[in-house]
Design a protein around this motif. Structure first.
Motif, PDB file in Angstrom:
ATOM      1  N   VAL A  99       0.846  -1.199   0.000  1.00  0.00           N
ATOM      2  CA  VAL A  99       0.000   0.000   0.000  1.00  0.00           C
ATOM      3  C   VAL A  99       0.880   1.247   0.000  1.00  0.00           C
ATOM      4  O   VAL A  99       2.004   1.220   0.482  1.00  0.00           O
ATOM      5  CB  VAL A  99      -0.953   0.023   1.215  1.00  0.00           C
ATOM      6  CG1 VAL A  99      -1.967  -1.109   1.125  1.00  0.00           C
ATOM      7  CG2 VAL A  99      -0.181  -0.051   2.526  1.00  0.00           C
ATOM      8  N   TRP A 102      -3.650  10.123  -1.400  1.00  0.00           N
ATOM      9  CA  TRP A 102      -4.886   9.509  -1.901  1.00  0.00           C
ATOM     10  C   TRP A 102      -5.989   9.741  -0.878  1.00  0.00           C
ATOM     11  O   TRP A 102      -5.866   9.355   0.288  1.00  0.00           O
ATOM     12  CB  TRP A 102      -4.679   8.023  -2.156  1.00  0.00           C
ATOM     13  CG  TRP A 102      -4.358   7.755  -3.593  1.00  0.00           C
ATOM     14  CD1 TRP A 102      -5.216   7.848  -4.661  1.00  0.00           C
ATOM     15  CD2 TRP A 102      -3.091   7.369  -4.141  1.00  0.00           C
ATOM     16  NE1 TRP A 102      -4.556   7.542  -5.828  1.00  0.00           N
ATOM     17  CE2 TRP A 102      -3.265   7.241  -5.544  1.00  0.00           C
ATOM     18  CE3 TRP A 102      -1.840   7.112  -3.586  1.00  0.00           C
ATOM     19  CZ2 TRP A 102      -2.219   6.875  -6.395  1.00  0.00           C
ATOM     20  CZ3 TRP A 102      -0.806   6.748  -4.426  1.00  0.00           C
ATOM     21  CH2 TRP A 102      -0.997   6.635  -5.815  1.00  0.00           C
ATOM     22  N   THR A 149      -8.027   6.346   2.504  1.00  0.00           N
ATOM     23  CA  THR A 149      -6.732   6.782   3.030  1.00  0.00           C
ATOM     24  C   THR A 149      -6.290   5.941   4.221  1.00  0.00           C
ATOM     25  O   THR A 149      -5.108   5.616   4.356  1.00  0.00           O
ATOM     26  CB  THR A 149      -6.802   8.263   3.450  1.00  0.00           C
ATOM     27  OG1 THR A 149      -7.347   9.027   2.374  1.00  0.00           O
ATOM     28  CG2 THR A 149      -5.421   8.799   3.791  1.00  0.00           C
ATOM     29  N   THR A 161      -4.163   2.900   3.629  1.00  0.00           N
ATOM     30  CA  THR A 161      -2.776   3.122   3.245  1.00  0.00           C
ATOM     31  C   THR A 161      -1.975   3.539   4.472  1.00  0.00           C
ATOM     32  O   THR A 161      -2.486   3.541   5.602  1.00  0.00           O
ATOM     33  CB  THR A 161      -2.689   4.210   2.168  1.00  0.00           C
ATOM     34  OG1 THR A 161      -2.977   5.488   2.766  1.00  0.00           O
ATOM     35  CG2 THR A 161      -3.687   3.965   1.048  1.00  0.00           C
ATOM     36  N   ASP A 215      -1.526  -1.223  -5.187  1.00  0.00           N
ATOM     37  CA  ASP A 215      -2.838  -1.226  -4.547  1.00  0.00           C
ATOM     38  C   ASP A 215      -3.862  -0.287  -5.168  1.00  0.00           C
ATOM     39  O   ASP A 215      -5.026  -0.634  -5.271  1.00  0.00           O
ATOM     40  CB  ASP A 215      -2.713  -0.909  -3.051  1.00  0.00           C
ATOM     41  CG  ASP A 215      -4.053  -0.882  -2.335  1.00  0.00           C
ATOM     42  OD1 ASP A 215      -4.690  -1.945  -2.259  1.00  0.00           O
ATOM     43  OD2 ASP A 215      -4.462   0.194  -1.870  1.00  0.00           O
ATOM     44  N   ARG A 216      -3.490   0.912  -5.621  1.00  0.00           N
ATOM     45  CA  ARG A 216      -4.474   1.949  -5.902  1.00  0.00           C
ATOM     46  C   ARG A 216      -5.087   1.906  -7.291  1.00  0.00           C
ATOM     47  O   ARG A 216      -5.972   2.701  -7.592  1.00  0.00           O
ATOM     48  CB  ARG A 216      -3.838   3.325  -5.674  1.00  0.00           C
ATOM     49  CG  ARG A 216      -3.283   3.537  -4.293  1.00  0.00           C
ATOM     50  CD  ARG A 216      -4.313   3.334  -3.218  1.00  0.00           C
ATOM     51  NE  ARG A 216      -5.395   4.290  -3.299  1.00  0.00           N
ATOM     52  CZ  ARG A 216      -6.373   4.381  -2.404  1.00  0.00           C
ATOM     53  NH1 ARG A 216      -6.415   3.548  -1.390  1.00  0.00           N
ATOM     54  NH2 ARG A 216      -7.321   5.282  -2.535  1.00  0.00           N
ATOM     55  N   GLU A 264      -3.902   3.048  -9.816  1.00  0.00           N
ATOM     56  CA  GLU A 264      -3.474   4.309 -10.414  1.00  0.00           C
ATOM     57  C   GLU A 264      -1.962   4.415 -10.232  1.00  0.00           C
ATOM     58  O   GLU A 264      -1.369   3.655  -9.457  1.00  0.00           O
ATOM     59  CB  GLU A 264      -4.163   5.504  -9.744  1.00  0.00           C
ATOM     60  CG  GLU A 264      -5.676   5.500  -9.888  1.00  0.00           C
ATOM     61  CD  GLU A 264      -6.326   6.658  -9.157  1.00  0.00           C
ATOM     62  OE1 GLU A 264      -7.235   7.274  -9.723  1.00  0.00           O
ATOM     63  OE2 GLU A 264      -5.929   6.951  -8.010  1.00  0.00           O
ATOM     64  N   SER A 292       4.201   4.524  -6.951  1.00  0.00           N
ATOM     65  CA  SER A 292       3.114   3.590  -6.678  1.00  0.00           C
ATOM     66  C   SER A 292       2.389   3.304  -7.988  1.00  0.00           C
ATOM     67  O   SER A 292       1.934   4.231  -8.667  1.00  0.00           O
ATOM     68  CB  SER A 292       2.139   4.195  -5.657  1.00  0.00           C
ATOM     69  OG  SER A 292       1.103   3.290  -5.342  1.00  0.00           O
ATOM     70  N   TYR A 349      -6.350  11.583  -5.990  1.00  0.00           N
ATOM     71  CA  TYR A 349      -5.012  11.902  -5.495  1.00  0.00           C
ATOM     72  C   TYR A 349      -4.786  13.401  -5.623  1.00  0.00           C
ATOM     73  O   TYR A 349      -4.959  13.989  -6.705  1.00  0.00           O
ATOM     74  CB  TYR A 349      -3.977  11.138  -6.323  1.00  0.00           C
ATOM     75  CG  TYR A 349      -2.523  11.442  -5.983  1.00  0.00           C
ATOM     76  CD1 TYR A 349      -1.762  10.562  -5.234  1.00  0.00           C
ATOM     77  CD2 TYR A 349      -1.904  12.595  -6.446  1.00  0.00           C
ATOM     78  CE1 TYR A 349      -0.429  10.814  -4.936  1.00  0.00           C
ATOM     79  CE2 TYR A 349      -0.578  12.867  -6.156  1.00  0.00           C
ATOM     80  CZ  TYR A 349       0.149  11.979  -5.406  1.00  0.00           C
ATOM     81  OH  TYR A 349       1.475  12.255  -5.112  1.00  0.00           O
TER      82      TYR A 349
END
Length: 662
Positions: free
Chosen positions: A433, A439, A443, A446, A478-479, A481, A513, A527
Motif C-alpha cells: 500500500v 490519496w 486513506t 494506506t 494497490d491503488r 493508479e 506507486s 489523489y
C-alpha cells in the motif's frame, strides 16, 4: 396496474443496461450481479404480463374503439419514433414487434454475459489438474523453482538443468527427484537449484515435460553488479475489461508485459518482477466462499491462464516473480490480524505458491522464521526489503496503530540503518500500500492511516541517506493508479517553491506507486497534494494495464547509457530511471542519481542528494477531481433522470389513455 408494469419494465431494463456496462467494462463490483440478475427477472416477468392475453385483448379492444386516434398518433410520431421510444424505454408492445424482440434479446444477452463473466472460467476450466512450474527468487548461485504436479503417473519426477549456451544438448545436471506430492500442500513443492554460476542463463527440464529458463544474479563486486533492471506492479483480474471472445482466464496485462520485455535491449531485460499484492481477487466480482480450497483454487485459476505462455519463444512464466501480500488475497481492507478467519485459509496458498520460492527472510527478523512473512535480498546495486502490510496491522488512526507490528518494524529499521557494500547504492522498500497520504479515498487503508509509524520510518530513511551514502526509493501498489510522490527531509530547509508540486528541483525520498497490471481504474480523481510533507511529482490514473520499469546503471563520466547526464557530478555515479508503462507504451520517465552533490560538501550547508528529473512526459490527465467528479456525476445523473422522465412520460400518458374504457 398496466402503468405500474410499464414503470417496472422500463426501470428494470435501464438498470440491466447501465449496471451491465459498469460491471463488465468499468468496475467488476460485487453489488452489480445481484442487481442485474434481479432486474432481469423483473423485466422478463413484467414483459410477459404486458404482452399477456388480457393486456393484448384490452389493447385490441381499445384499438377497435378508437382507431382514428391511433391513426392520428401514427401520423404524428411515425413508426420510427415509436420504435426508438420502445428501444430506449425497453417497454414491450405488440405494435412494435421488432423493437420489443430486440429489447428482450439485448437484456437477455447482457444477463447472459454477466453470468458468463461470473461462471465460465469456474465451470469450463477447472484447475484441479493444473501442472506447472515457475521460477521465484534467483541469487548468484541458486534459483528457487516451484513445481505443481497432481498426476500420480508422472512420479518420480526428475529435475535437471543445464547452461543455455551448452553445446551438448544431451548434457544435463540432475538436481534431484520428487517421488510424490499430495493434497496437503496442494501438490506443490519448492525446489532450490544449487551450484550455479553468476550472471549465467540456464534452462531447466522436468520429466513431466515442464521446461523453462532463468538467469542467475550477478556476483557482488563484479561489473555486472553495477546495473539492475526489474519490473513492478500489482493487482490482477482475469479477462477484465470483459471480452466475451477472450479466454475467461486470459490476463492481457501479462501479455503486454511480455511484449514490452521483448522490445528491450539485452542489457535492460528485467531480472525479476516485484509484484506488490492482489495477485488474486477472492472477493471480486463475488466471493464464492472462504474455505481453504476456494483460496487455493483462486491461485490455480490465475496460474492456469494461457497468458503465462504467450509468446511461446519468451513466455512471461520464465520471468522470476517475487511477491508481497495485500488485502484481496484475504478480504478487502483486511486489518484483523493473522489468527482471525479467513486469514489462516487465505495465507495457506500464499505460502505454498509464493512465499515458498520468495527471497530469504532478513538477517535480523526479530521473530521466529515460521512467523516471518517479510523478506530482503541484494541484487547488484540494490538492497531490497519487502514489507508485509496485512499480517500484523491493527486498526488505523489510533495512537498506537501499527502497519508492521513490532518485529517487522525493528527489522525494517535495522535494514535501513545497515551499512551496505560499496557497490550497493540503493535501498528499495516495497510496500503493498502507498506511503503517501495524498490519496483521499480509502486513506486509512494506506500508510495515511498509520502516520505515527510512518514518521518513524521516514526519519530513519532521511538519516540513512545523510549518513550511509545510499539513496532510498519506495515502491508500492494497490491503488489502480500511478502516483509519484516525494518526501523532503525537513533538515534540508527547502523553500516554499521547492516544496511545491512540479518544481524542477525535486528533492526528497521518492515513492513510485503503480497498478493495476490487469484491473479497473476510475475516472474520478482521488489523489491530490494537501501539505508540504507529501509532494506530488506525477499522477496518472488512466489505464487498465500499468507497470513500472526500474533501470539502475553506473555512469562513469564517459558518456554512459543513462538518458540524462548529470554534468555537475564528477566521477562514477549510479542512476535510477523509472519508466511508466500504460497499456502498450511508455508515457513517463523519471531519473534519480547518487552520490551527494559535491558542491554541497564542505560548504557548511546541508548535503543533498541530486533532485529528480523528468525525462519524458506524454501523460495527459483526463477526468475529474474527487469533489468536482461527485458534482459532475450528480449533475449528469439529474439531467439523465429528467431526460428519461421526459421521454417516458408521454408514453405512459398514452398508455393510460389507450387502456381507458370510456
Amino acid at each position: 396496474m398496466s402503468s405500474w408494469l410499464t414503470v417496472v419494465t422500463a426501470l428494470s431494463s435501464a438498470l440491466i443496461r447501465i449496471a451491465s456496462f459498469i460491471f463488465l467494462r468499468w468496475i467488476p463490483g460485487h453489488v452489480f450481479p445481484p442487481v442485474i440478475l434481479t432486474c432481469s427477472g423483473l423485466y422478463l416477468s413484467s414483459t410477459f404480463l404486458i404482452l399477456g392475453t388480457d393486456a393484448g385483448a384490452e389493447v385490441q379492444k381499445t384499438t377497435t374503439v378508437d382507431k382514428s386516434k391511433i391513426q392520428t398518433r401514427k401520423h404524428d410520431t411515425g413508426e420510427t419514433g415509436s420504435t426508438f421510444k420502445s428501444l430506449l424505454s425497453g417497454v414491450p408492445s405488440k405494435k412494435t414487434v421488432f423493437s420489443t424482440t430486440l429489447n428482450i434479446l439485448i437484456n437477455l444477452a447482457l444477463t447472459a454475459l454477466t453470468l458468463d463473466f461470473l461462471y465460465r472460467g469456474r465451470i469450463l476450466h477447472p484447475t484441479d489438474d493444473l501442472a506447472f512450474s515457475r521460477i521465484g527468487y534467483v541469487s548468484p548461485t541458486t534459483a528457487n523453482l516451484l513445481v505443481r504436479e497432481p498426476h500420480v503417473s508422472n512420479f518420480p519426477m526428475t529435475i535437471k538443468y543445464q547452461e543455455a549456451a551448452q553445446v551438448d544438448s544431451d548434457y544435463w545436471v540432475e538436481e534431484g527427484k520428487i517421488y510424490q506430492l499430495n493434497a496437503v500442500k496442494d501438490f506443490t513443492f519448492p525446489v532450490t537449484i544449487k551450484n550455479l554460476k553468476p550472471s549465467t542463463q540456464y534452462r531447466y527440464s522436468l520429466s513431466n515435460n515442464q521446461t523453462g529458463t532463468f538467469i542467475t544474479a550477478p556476483q557482488s563486486g563484479t561489473q555486472s553488479a553495477s546495473r539492475l533492471s526489474f519490473l513492478t506492479s500489482s493487482c490482477i483480474k482475469s479477462n477484465f475489461p470483459y471480452n466475451p471472445l477472450s479466454h475467461p482466464l486470459r490476463i492481457l496485462g501479462v501479455e503486454e508485459l511480455s511484449h514490452a520485455i521483448k522490445k528491450l535491449p539485452s542489457l535492460k531485460r528485467p531480472s525479476f518482477m516485484l509484484f506488490l499484492g492482489d495477485f488474486i481477487y477472492i472477493d471480486v466480482p463475488l466471493r464464492y466462499g472462504s474455505s481453504l480450497e476456494e483460496y487455493r483454487a483462486e491461485y490455480r485459476r490465475v496460474y492456469s491462464s494461457p497468458s503465462w505462455h504467450e509468446p511461446a519463444d519468451e513466455p512471461p512464466i520464465d520471468l522470476p516473480w517475487i511477491h508481497t501480500l495485500d488485502d484481496h488475497e484475504i478480504a478487502n481492507d483486511w486489518d484483523k490480524g493473522n489468527l482471525t478467519h479467513p486469514y489462516p485459509e487465505a495465507v495457506d496458498p500464499y505460502h505454498l505458491y509464493h512465499v515458498s520460492v520468495n527471497p530469504p527472510i532478513p538477517p535480523l527478523p526479530y521473530a521466529t522464521p515460521e512467523n516471518t512473512t517479510y523478506f530482503s535480498f541484494i541484487h547488484g546495486p540494490a538492497s531490497i526489503f519487502m514489507l508485509d502490510t496485512r499480517t500484523y496491522r491493527t486498526t488505523a488512526n489510533l495512537y498506537n496503530s501499527t502497519m508492521l507490528g513490532s518485529a517487522q518494524l525493528k527489522s525494517l529499521l535495522a535494514f535501513i540503518a545497515r551499512p551496505e557494500a560499496a557497490e550497493v547504492k540503493w535501498k528499495i522498500v516495497a510496500s503493498s500500500v502507498p506511503f503517501t497520504k495524498n490519496w483521499h479515498v480509502g486513506t486509512q487503508d494506506t500508510w495515511g492511516g498509520f502516520l505515527g509509524e510512518r514518521q518513524v520510518v521516514l526519519k530513519a530513511m532521511w538519516r540513512a541517506e545523510r549518513e550511509l551514502g545510499v539513496r532510498i526509493v519506495l515502491l508500492s501498489g494497490d491503488r489502480h493508479e500511478f502516483g509519484a510522490t516525494r518526501f523532503p527531509d525537513p533538515s534540508y530547509g527547502l523553500s516554499s517553491n521547492e516544496l511545491s508540486s512540479g518544481t524542477a528541483d525535486a528533492y526528497g525520498i521518492h515513492e513510485f506507486s503503480v497498478g493495476p497490471l490487469n484491473m479497473f481504474y476510475l475516472p474520478i480523481r482521488s489523489y491530490r497534494q494537501t501539505d508540504s510533507e507529501d509532494i506530488m511529482v506525477k499522477y496518472v490514473p488512466d489505464g487498465n494495464i500499468k507497470f513500472g520499469q526500474i533501470d539502475i546503471e553506473l555512469y562513469d563520466g564517459t558518456g554512459g547509457e543513462s538518458d540524462v547526464v548529470y554534468d555537475h557530478l564528477e566521477g562514477p555515479h549510479s542512476v535510477l530511471t523509472y519508466s511508466l508503462h500504460v497499456d502498450d507504451k511508455i508515457i513517463w520517465k523519471y531519473q534519480l542519481s547518487i552520490p551527494l552533490l559535491p558542491d554541497e560538501i564542505g560548504t557548511g550547508a546541508q548535503a543533498r542528494l541530486p533532485p529528480g528529473k523528468v525525462l519524458l512526459d506524454d501523460a495527459q490527465l483526463r477526468g475529474w477531481g474527487l469533489q468536482e467528479g461527485i458534482g459532475y456525476i450528480e449533475e449528469k445523473a439529474k439531467i439523465a433522470w429528467d431526460d428519461l422522465k421526459e421521454r417516458i412520460a408521454p408514453f405512459l400518458s398514452w398508455e393510460r389513455k389507450e387502456m381507458r374504457v370510456d
